[in-house]
Structures are given as structure tokens and as C-alpha cells.
Design a protein around this motif. Structure first.
Motif, short mmCIF file in Angstrom:
data_model
loop_
_atom_site.label_atom_id
_atom_site.label_comp_id
_atom_site.label_asym_id
_atom_site.label_seq_id
_atom_site.Cartn_x
_atom_site.Cartn_y
_atom_site.Cartn_z
N SER A 131 25.97 29.88 34.33
CA SER A 131 25.70 29.68 35.71
C SER A 131 26.79 30.31 36.76
O SER A 131 26.39 30.30 37.96
CB SER A 131 25.45 28.60 36.18
OG SER A 131 26.82 27.95 35.94
N ARG A 132 27.86 30.48 36.80
CA ARG A 132 29.22 30.62 37.60
C ARG A 132 29.02 32.20 37.51
O ARG A 132 29.26 33.01 39.10
CB ARG A 132 30.44 30.44 37.26
CG ARG A 132 30.80 29.69 36.95
CD ARG A 132 32.15 29.34 36.80
NE ARG A 132 32.56 27.96 36.78
CZ ARG A 132 32.97 27.28 37.37
NH1 ARG A 132 32.87 27.23 38.69
NH2 ARG A 132 33.45 25.84 36.73
N GLY A 133 28.73 33.28 37.14
CA GLY A 133 27.94 34.83 37.03
C GLY A 133 29.06 35.54 37.07
O GLY A 133 29.33 36.81 37.45
N TYR A 134 30.25 35.30 36.62
CA TYR A 134 31.53 35.95 36.14
C TYR A 134 31.87 35.10 35.20
O TYR A 134 32.46 33.49 35.15
CB TYR A 134 32.30 35.91 37.84
CG TYR A 134 33.10 34.97 39.00
CD1 TYR A 134 34.54 33.86 37.99
CD2 TYR A 134 32.07 33.98 39.70
CE1 TYR A 134 34.59 32.79 39.15
CE2 TYR A 134 32.53 32.39 40.15
CZ TYR A 134 33.57 32.04 39.67
OH TYR A 134 34.01 31.23 39.75
N ASP A 135 33.52 35.91 35.42
CA ASP A 135 35.03 35.24 34.26
C ASP A 135 35.89 34.05 34.66
O ASP A 135 36.41 34.96 35.61
CB ASP A 135 34.69 36.71 33.46
CG ASP A 135 35.62 36.24 31.63
OD1 ASP A 135 35.82 34.51 32.37
OD2 ASP A 135 35.40 37.00 31.49
N PHE A 136 34.92 33.22 34.87
CA PHE A 136 35.67 32.45 35.20
C PHE A 136 38.01 32.21 34.80
O PHE A 136 38.43 32.11 35.63
CB PHE A 136 35.31 31.10 34.76
CG PHE A 136 36.14 29.80 35.66
CD1 PHE A 136 36.40 29.60 37.25
CD2 PHE A 136 36.69 28.36 34.99
CE1 PHE A 136 36.90 28.45 37.87
CE2 PHE A 136 37.13 27.63 35.88
CZ PHE A 136 37.97 27.53 36.60
N ALA A 137 37.78 32.45 33.73
CA ALA A 137 39.28 32.60 32.82
C ALA A 137 40.03 33.53 33.13
O ALA A 137 40.99 33.25 33.66
CB ALA A 137 38.45 31.78 31.01
N GLU A 138 39.24 34.77 33.21
CA GLU A 138 39.64 35.67 33.83
C GLU A 138 40.83 35.69 35.62
O GLU A 138 41.23 36.54 35.57
CB GLU A 138 39.05 36.90 33.38
CG GLU A 138 38.80 37.65 32.46
CD GLU A 138 39.78 38.35 31.37
OE1 GLU A 138 40.50 38.45 32.15
OE2 GLU A 138 40.50 37.83 30.77
N VAL A 139 38.77 35.43 36.08
CA VAL A 139 39.59 34.86 37.30
C VAL A 139 41.77 33.96 37.13
O VAL A 139 42.15 34.19 38.05
CB VAL A 139 38.95 34.43 38.71
CG1 VAL A 139 39.45 34.04 39.74
CG2 VAL A 139 37.76 35.72 38.40
N SER A 191 39.59 23.73 28.57
CA SER A 191 40.92 24.10 27.92
C SER A 191 40.73 25.37 27.70
O SER A 191 42.10 26.17 27.54
CB SER A 191 39.91 23.63 26.45
OG SER A 191 40.13 22.23 25.98
N GLU A 192 39.97 26.33 27.95
CA GLU A 192 39.86 27.82 28.38
C GLU A 192 40.87 28.42 29.39
O GLU A 192 41.06 29.24 29.43
CB GLU A 192 38.64 28.04 28.42
CG GLU A 192 38.20 30.07 27.64
CD GLU A 192 36.90 30.10 28.32
OE1 GLU A 192 36.52 31.03 28.60
OE2 GLU A 192 35.84 29.35 28.49
N PHE A 213 46.36 30.37 30.80
CA PHE A 213 47.63 30.34 31.72
C PHE A 213 48.22 30.24 30.72
O PHE A 213 49.88 31.09 30.54
CB PHE A 213 48.14 29.10 32.43
CG PHE A 213 47.49 29.15 33.58
CD1 PHE A 213 46.96 29.92 34.27
CD2 PHE A 213 46.20 27.96 33.20
CE1 PHE A 213 45.56 30.02 35.28
CE2 PHE A 213 45.21 27.36 34.21
CZ PHE A 213 45.23 28.17 35.74
N LYS A 214 48.58 31.47 29.66
CA LYS A 214 49.47 31.37 28.30
C LYS A 214 49.69 32.77 28.97
O LYS A 214 49.64 33.66 29.33
CB LYS A 214 48.87 31.92 26.89
CG LYS A 214 49.39 31.87 25.78
CD LYS A 214 48.78 33.06 25.08
CE LYS A 214 49.84 32.55 23.59
NZ LYS A 214 49.66 32.70 22.26
#
Length: 550
Positions: A167-175, A202-203, A208-209
């Protein structure tokens, strides 16, 4: 002028470059040495967008990440000690977007689409995430003293379940990965009653790896549990983090209650005060280490760019010139882990410098390998030369800049007076006890210490080190600690202790046994009255010692 080149060259190196500041030097090296390599081998498409001037010149940034209702927005308000535009606080998920809290002369909000076209802000490359993200991204500006030194990024509360991610509509982890590469500190907030780490959290942490040195953890609302529960909560948190953050080092966790309301359970008050001061010191050090952090990030980026160039050029070399291109492409993508091993041996590269193999395989599916460039040795050698010589010069510039103009520490807000005044950490405790008292604090227990002193058979009013050692060893403190106490207590350096010096030694032992640290030098208020340079009135002081007999 700061310079790391020979004076006879007029402040220039052999390439004709002249840097006045570390920031200018970093920007120049990136544009002239590293950017050509990145552009040639499509580094920006695979890994990270190109850096701009604002990325080098921006203030240190702190990124807050955590599940909803862990107190991220309240934590920012606690540091600033005032509300900021766009702030919403509640027990339910309230912050549904990213808020960059930054300094500005006029208080207000800048929406995301306007923010990413501002060349003075380090957010221009965020336009790649589209309107779905930019509609949930704002900059909150206000004239706050804390924000003159750092900027703070508030993030949406992380929820659990696949539906929330979609539902966010964007790649939260990439941001988060984009911010993680550019910020100076990443703070993960946990609630003492909410230690579970959801799939999305977790994702987010895995995003932040490679930035493990920036991560700190705050266990917020720790005053809502008692000491026994807090011990179990802390252990459960470390166990949960160990499954997500795959590093041999234990991540630093700060305990406390970071808001302005009374503590619900005050039995750990001293612990919370010490932890908050440690966290404040960590944040206050960011401006001082900002140039070093940018230098470190540039080195990491250069190493990754070199490895990427080797991968792309190897894939190009293995492709056939005419027939069977698609089949060969699929074969090379499948063999990518093997190719990594070949490049490791051929170019003596550490395995940790290679990008994630699964992600790389997915991205390579969309490219024509025949259009990849061959290996250009001069570009790689230019980056190697930068890492071998130019970076060392900038390191010396950092030390020179700090010695001539040390960066100001973060001040204002919750940082104001955090070290001084009667409510500063340790004030009136341990070695500082009695600093503002009229009498010598050791005199309050001196009658007890005198009983022990005279049992040790003093000669001419003093006991030898041998006799003193027997008594001091009863404390079971290590010899190194007792040796330091002896040096502090033997004020006249005669190798013996009179009754005042012995009482002082016993007082210092008590301070250490209570868990406080010993000073490097004896504070003025602990110097025995007869050993002070200008004793006010020895007779008056002696009457203080004998008040119990009266």
C-alpha cells in the motif's frame, strides 16, 4: 590556506589541483577521478545515483527508523525541545511519510516535489522514486539551534504484513537504503513493550547492509518496566537483533525514556541519565566527524565502483560477437557467483567488496551485455591512484582543519546544559560529592577512619605503605586501582599517609566500590585541609573532625 601539497608548487599538486577545504577536495576527487568510472560502467543504474555538490556540503544527518508508536517523532521533539511543522504524535500510526527536519530562518514546510529540485538540498536524486514517494516526503524547516549543526530524518512507522508494504506505492526499503548511504547516524528505535521485529522491519534493517558502523539502537520507554523486567527485555532485544544484524560485534543499545514526562519507574534513573548522556555525546560528535565520514563513504563507493567495472567488463569480454548471445547471457548470469570468485583471484579483491549476487543477477536480466564497455585500464588506475595518494592527503587536511577551526558541537535543545549545572550527569555524586559543601566531605566519616588508622600503629603521626596496604587490600579492589588511590591520597608524596590522607584513601575506596570512576587528578574539594596551599583555618577544620565526640 589549508594545503597538503608542497609549498614550492604554489599550493598546487602536480595535477594543478588546489583544495582549500576537505569538502572541496572530496568533491573535486569525485568529479575528476571516480565519476568517469561510474558513468562508463553504468554504476548509477545498478547501485547508487551520482553525488552532487549538496551531498558533500550538507550538515550531518540522523535517520530515525522504527515501528509505529516507538516514539520517533517524540524523540525529535525531545531533542529540539519544541514542536516542528508537520509533527503529529499519537498511539496509532501517525507519521505516514518521510519528514526532513532542517534549519531555516522561516518556519514552514516544503513539499517533496519542490524539495527535489532545490540544488541546495541533498535530496535531488530522490525524484527517481516517483510521485508516490514525493507526495509523502516533506521538509520541515524551523530556526532551532540544534538544527544549525545536524538535520534529522523522521520515517513512517513500520507495520507488519504484506498488505502494508504494497500500500505504500513505492519501494520503502530502497528509499531507506538511499538515506542510509548518505546519513551520518542511523538510530533504530524500539519500545520496551514492542520488541518483535516484523518482516518489513527486518527488510528495512537489511537495507542498511554495509552501513553497520552508523547504526545505533535506542530502547525507548524503558521506565515503563521495573529492573527485573528491563533485564529480560534487553536480553530479548539483543536476541532479536542478532538474527537480523549479521555482524560479530554487538550493536550499541541505549536505554532510556526520551520525552519530557515524569519517569513511571524511577529506580533506574541513574542508568537512564548515563545512557542519555552517552547518546548525546554520540550525536554531538557528528559535526566533528562529518568530513571523516564523507571520506570513508567515498572510499567505500570507489571500491564498489571498481568491482562493478570488473564485473561489467568481464561479462562484455565473454559475450560472442554474432550468434548465441541470449543463451550466453543466461549462462553468464547463472555463473555470476563463479565469476565473482574468478575476479577475486585475478584482481586480489576481498569478497566483502562485491555487491549482492542475487540482486545483481536480477538487474542484469534487463541489459544487453554486448553494449557493455570493455575494461579501460586508465580509469581504474586513476581511481587506484586516488585511493593510494590523494585520500591520504585529505586525511592530513582533516587533522589540520580540526586543529585550526574545530567544528562546533551540537548545542541547544536537550543538549543545552547536559554536562553542567546541578542536574548534569554525576553532579554531587561519586568523586563530585561535596564539591559545593563548606566542609571537607571526608570529615563526615573521619572518626571511623581514625579508629582504623590508630589500630595500624602510626609512627610520628603517619603509617607506612606496608601497613596501609594490608588495610586497603581488604576492599578486594585490584592492585592497579589501589595504586591509583594511593597516588591520589599521598598528597605530599612522602610514601606515607597521615590521618587525613588515610581518611581520603578510604573515601576514594568507597567511591570506587559504589561504582564511580576515579579522577586523573585529585579535585580541589577533596584535598585534605592541612595539605592545601592556603588553609583557611586549621583549628576550625579540626573541630569539624571531632564533632561526633562533642
Amino acid at each position: 590556506m589549508f594545503s597538503w601539497v608542497k609549498q614550492e608548487q604554489g599550493g598546487r599538486n602536480k595535477d594543478g589541483e588546489m583544495y582549500q577545504t576537505v569538502t572541496e577536495g572530496l568533491q573535486s576527487l569525485y568529479l575528476k577521478k571516480l565519476l568517469p568510472l561510474e558513468d562508463t560502467y553504468l554504476f548509477h543504474d545498478f547501485h547508487s545515483p551520482a553525488l552532487e555538490a549538496a551531498d558533500f556540503q550538507s550538515k550531518p544527518m540522523v535517520l530515525l527508523v522504527g515501528q509505529y508508536s516507538t516514539g520517533k517523532t517524540t524523540f525529535i521533539r525531545y531533542l529540539l525541545e519544541q514542536d516542528f511543522p508537520g509533527m503529529r504524535i499519537g498511539p496509532e500510526p501517525t507519521t505516514d511519510g518521510f519528514i526532513a527536519v532542517m534549519y531555516g530562518e522561516n518556519e514552514g514546510i516544503i513539499p517533496g516535489n519542490a524539495l527535489v529540485v532545490d540544488p541546495k538540498k541533498p535530496f535531488r536524486k530522490l525524484n527517481a522514486f516517483g510521485n508516490s514517494f514525493l507526495n509523502r516526503f516533506i521538509c520541515s524547516q524551523m530556526p532551532n539551534q540544534v538544527l544549525q549543526s545536524i538535520s534529522i530524518i523522521d520515517t513512517p512507522g513500520i507495520l507488519s504484513g504484506e498488505k502494508q508494504r504494497i500500500s505504500r506505492g513505492y519501494d520503502f526499503a530502497e528509499v531507506l537504503r538511499w538515506f542510509g548511504e548518505r546519513v551520518d547516524r542511523i538510530i533504530l528505535l524500539f519500545d520496551a513493550h514492542k520488541l518483535d521485529i516484523s518482516d518489513e522491519f527486518s527488510e528495512a534493517i537489511r537495507a542498511f547492509k554495509g552501513q553497520d558502523d552508523k547504526i545505533r539502537v535506542v530502547l525507548n520507554k524503558a521506565d515503563q518496566v521495573d529492573t527485573q523486567q528491563l533485564m529480560r527485555v534487553y536480553g530479548a532485544l539483543m536476541w532479536s537483533l542478532g538474527k537480523v544484524i549479521n555482524t560479530p560485534e554487538v550493536v550499541r543499545v541505549y536505554l532510556g525514556s526520551f520525552w519530557g514526562k515524569p519517569l513511571q519507574n524511577s529506580e533506574n534513573r541513574r542508568l537512564f541519565e548515563a545512557e542519555s548522556q552517552d547518546l548525546f555525546k554520540d550525536i554531538q560528535s557528528l559535526p566533528r566527524n562529518a568530513a571523516l565520514r564523507k571520506l570513508n563513504d567515498l572510499i567505500k563507493r570507489a571500491r564498489l565502483a571498481k568491482v562493478h567495472a570488473y564485473i561489467i567488463s568481464y561479462l562484455k569480454k565473454e559475450m560472442p560477437s554474432l550468434f548465441g548471445r541470449e543463451k550466453k547471457k543466461e549462462e553468464l548470469i547463472t555463473r555470476l557467483p563463479e565469476i565473482y570468485c574468478i575476479l577475486q583471484r585475478e584482481h586480489h579483491i576481498s569478497p566483502g567488496d562485491f555487491p549482492n549476487v542475487t540482486k545483481m543477477q536480477d538487474m542484469l536480466q534487463h541489459y544487453d551485455f554486448n553494449k557493455f564497455p570493455s575494461l579501460k585500464i586508465k580509469l581504474v588506475e586513476s581511481v587506484d591512484k586516488m585511493l593510494a595518494t590523494k585520500i591520504a592527503g585529505l586525511m592530513s587536511m582533516i587533522r589540520e582543519e580540526e586543529s585550526k577551526a574545530p567544528p562546533a558541537m551540537v548545542s541547544g535543545g536537550a543538549f543545552e546544559g547536559s554536562q553542567e549545572g546541578p542536574f548534569g550527569q554525576g553532579y554531587g555524586e561519586g568523586i563530585s560529592a561535596g564539591a559545593d559543601a563548606e566542609d571537607w566531605i571526608v570529615s563526615r566519616e573521619k572518626h571511623r577512619y581514625d579508629e582504623i588508622f590508630y589500630m595500624l600503629m602510626p609512627v610520628n603521626g603517619k603509617i607506612t605503605g606496608v601497613n596501609a596496604k594490608k588495610e586497603m587490600m581488604n576492599s578486594r579492589l585490584p592492585n592497579t586501582v589501589l595504586g591509583k588511590i594511593w597516588k591520589l591520597a599521598d598528597c605530599d608524596r612522602d610514601g606515607m599517609l597521615d590521618d587525613e590522607e588515610f581518611a581520603l584513601a578510604q573515601h576514594l575506596i568507597k567511591v570506587k566500590l559504589e561504582g564511580y570512576e576515579l579522577p586523573g587528578e585529585l579535585p580541589e574539594h577533596l584535598v585534605p585541609p592541612t595539605h592545601r596551599k592556603n588553609p583557611t583555618n586549621a583549628d576550625e577544620n579540626n573541630t569539624l573532625y571531632n564533632h561526633s565526640e562533642d
